[in-house]
Design an enzyme around this catalytic site. Structure first.
Site, PDB file in Angstrom:
ATOM      1  N   ASP A 126       3.844 -10.790 -44.875  1.00 37.32           N
ATOM      2  CA  ASP A 126       3.668 -11.085 -43.400  1.00 37.32           C
ATOM      3  C   ASP A 126       3.015 -12.451 -43.116  1.00 37.32           C
ATOM      4  O   ASP A 126       2.009 -12.487 -44.151  1.00 37.32           O
ATOM      5  CB  ASP A 126       3.067  -9.993 -42.648  1.00 37.32           C
ATOM      6  CG  ASP A 126       3.334 -10.026 -41.329  1.00 37.32           C
ATOM      7  OD1 ASP A 126       3.873  -9.077 -40.580  1.00 37.32           O
ATOM      8  OD2 ASP A 126       2.652 -10.626 -40.502  1.00 37.32           O
ATOM      9  N   ALA A 171      11.145 -10.074 -33.615  1.00 35.84           N
ATOM     10  CA  ALA A 171      10.142 -10.097 -32.372  1.00 35.84           C
ATOM     11  C   ALA A 171      10.401  -8.503 -32.020  1.00 35.84           C
ATOM     12  O   ALA A 171      11.403  -7.803 -32.667  1.00 35.84           O
ATOM     13  CB  ALA A 171      11.236 -11.041 -31.336  1.00 35.84           C
ATOM     14  N   ARG A 186      18.190  -3.748 -27.241  1.00 35.74           N
ATOM     15  CA  ARG A 186      18.258  -4.350 -28.730  1.00 35.74           C
ATOM     16  C   ARG A 186      18.942  -5.915 -28.803  1.00 35.74           C
ATOM     17  O   ARG A 186      18.522  -6.533 -29.537  1.00 35.74           O
ATOM     18  CB  ARG A 186      18.707  -3.542 -29.721  1.00 35.74           C
ATOM     19  CG  ARG A 186      17.993  -2.023 -29.918  1.00 35.74           C
ATOM     20  CD  ARG A 186      18.676  -1.002 -30.856  1.00 35.74           C
ATOM     21  NE  ARG A 186      18.003   0.192 -31.146  1.00 35.74           N
ATOM     22  CZ  ARG A 186      18.090   1.112 -30.529  1.00 35.74           C
ATOM     23  NH1 ARG A 186      19.183   1.211 -29.594  1.00 35.74           N
ATOM     24  NH2 ARG A 186      17.720   2.290 -30.584  1.00 35.74           N
ATOM     25  N   SER A 243      21.837   9.183 -36.078  1.00 39.93           N
ATOM     26  CA  SER A 243      22.462  10.524 -36.456  1.00 39.93           C
ATOM     27  C   SER A 243      21.377  11.562 -36.760  1.00 39.93           C
ATOM     28  O   SER A 243      21.735  12.664 -36.494  1.00 39.93           O
ATOM     29  CB  SER A 243      23.307  10.281 -37.886  1.00 39.93           C
ATOM     30  OG  SER A 243      24.196   9.404 -37.498  1.00 39.93           O
ATOM     31  N   HIS A 295      24.295  -0.038 -33.479  1.00 42.23           N
ATOM     32  CA  HIS A 295      22.838   0.960 -33.309  1.00 42.23           C
ATOM     33  C   HIS A 295      22.333   0.332 -31.929  1.00 42.23           C
ATOM     34  O   HIS A 295      21.764  -0.519 -31.934  1.00 42.23           O
ATOM     35  CB  HIS A 295      21.861   0.543 -34.372  1.00 42.23           C
ATOM     36  CG  HIS A 295      20.660   0.948 -34.122  1.00 42.23           C
ATOM     37  ND1 HIS A 295      20.310   2.369 -34.101  1.00 42.23           N
ATOM     38  CD2 HIS A 295      19.521   0.304 -34.355  1.00 42.23           C
ATOM     39  CE1 HIS A 295      18.994   2.315 -33.980  1.00 42.23           C
ATOM     40  NE2 HIS A 295      18.414   1.237 -33.989  1.00 42.23           N
ATOM     41  N   THR A 353       8.928   2.390 -31.721  1.00 43.67           N
ATOM     42  CA  THR A 353       9.232   3.445 -32.854  1.00 43.67           C
ATOM     43  C   THR A 353       9.193   3.076 -34.003  1.00 43.67           C
ATOM     44  O   THR A 353       9.370   1.950 -34.541  1.00 43.67           O
ATOM     45  CB  THR A 353      10.787   3.651 -32.541  1.00 43.67           C
ATOM     46  OG1 THR A 353      11.496   2.588 -33.135  1.00 43.67           O
ATOM     47  CG2 THR A 353      11.236   3.919 -31.233  1.00 43.67           C
TER      48      THR A 353
END
Length: 341
Positions: A57, A103, A111, A172, A198, A258
């Protein structure tokens, strides 16, 4: 993280510094030590998925803290060497790389709204990762994962399937949880899949959903009003599908991100690659056939093995589901065209 800082060489590394005998059998690198990246690292550690973990990172203090926190728990987990750095060199020699950098999705933001910034990032990042780990399989988790995965593939000359996205594996899982909850059975006895983007245009394949081998459309049980009958009628199916689509937004509103479930579902994919399991998972891959799907990355049940995303299965669908899948592909294609202008 920003694209122009991704490959900046620095000297901030934390983790085991003693020389090791030989090379770890399996090395997984995680790019991005945010909520998702650290959840994936933690899941890898406690499941014993790999013998070596590397975190990268650009925030040196953050990655140092996360690596220390993980290392402090290694005595309670299967053996794993953990290191981290803000120098991309920490990922060198990886067998698999999981990319979560990008981001962060904000409350109310789709999304696809994230696309431009994250596409620019991966176009710089992906070649740099392959330069340091030329044989690695690269899995993208960054959103919008289908758009980001497509950008990464087109920025390199990696073999087909070597670069792919986490796709609708988590979607799923959400679907199966909701079906199991409504049917009153263990989630392991539910077989159902989400395909396409997605995101908001994803498609639930109700025509192939089954509970303990019983097609969902025929599954009988107590209804919400206490009577007995067909559990998954049209209204119930529509409600569950909507819950799957909006689950992430609900979680983001409540806790800001999430991370736990995507951590676990990503490690499921990682283990399929590292173990050469030939596991069928709805991951996001570059489609080449049929023509209406070609040129975009989206999710369909796909064999995942040591080479990455392998054979895409020809799944039976209803006419309505197939039309929805084509519409999902058009949505993704339109976003790609906007970004390529």
């Amino acid at each position: 993280m920003t694209g122009d800082s991704v490959v900046r060489p620095t000297q901030h590394t934390v983790g085991p510094t003693q020389p090791t005998v030989g090379r770890a059998k399996v090395k997984v690198s995680i790019v991005g030590a945010g909520a998702v990246g650290t959840a994936i690292a933690y899941a890898c550690l406690i499941r014993g998925s790999t013998e070596s973990l590397a975190l990268f990172d650009t925030n040196a203090d953050k990655v140092r803290a996360e690596v220390l926190d993980l290392n402090h728990g290694t005595q309670f987990a299967p053996p794993c060497r953990i290191e981290g750095s803000d120098d991309l060199a920490v990922t060198a020699g990886s067998d698999m790389i999981v990319v979560t950098a990008g981001a962060k999705q904000k409350p109310g933001q789709s999304r696809l709204d994230l696309a431009a910034a994250n596409v620019a990032l991966v176009q710089v990042l992906t070649p740099a990762l392959l330069e340091r780990s030329p044989d690695a399989v690269i899995l993208f988790v960054s959103n919008p994962v289908d758009i980001v995965t497509h950008a990464a593939i087109t920025a390199t000359d990696a073999p087909p399937g070597r670069i792919f996205g986490s796709g609708t594996v988590l979607d799923s899982g959400r679907l199966r949880f909701l079906i199991a909850e409504r049917a009153g059975v263990a989630v392991e006895n539910v077989h159902a899949v989400v395909v396409g983007e997605h995101g908001d245009s994803e498609i639930t394949l109700w025509s192939g959903a089954a509970i303990g081998g019983v097609p969902a459309a025929e599954f009988q049980g107590p209804a919400l009003d206490g009577t007995s009958g067909t559990v998954f009628d049209a209204a119930t199916r529509a409600d569950i599908s909507a819950q799957v689509v909006h689950s992430a937004y609900e979680i983001i509103r409540g806790k800001g991100a999430t991370n736990l479930a995507i951590g676990l579902s990503t490690v499921r994919i990682v283990e399929a690659v590292l173990g050469d399991q030939h596991r069928v998972l709805p991951v996001s891959t570059l489609q080449t056939d049929p023509e209406e799907l070609s040129g975009v990355c989206l999710s369909l049940p796909t064999v995942v093995d040591s080479r990455g995303a392998s054979r895409v299965l020809d799944v039976a669908m209803s006419d309505e589901e197939r039309a929805g899948l084509r519409a999902s592909a058009r949505t993704l294609r339109e976003v790609q065209a906007t970004l390529e202008r």
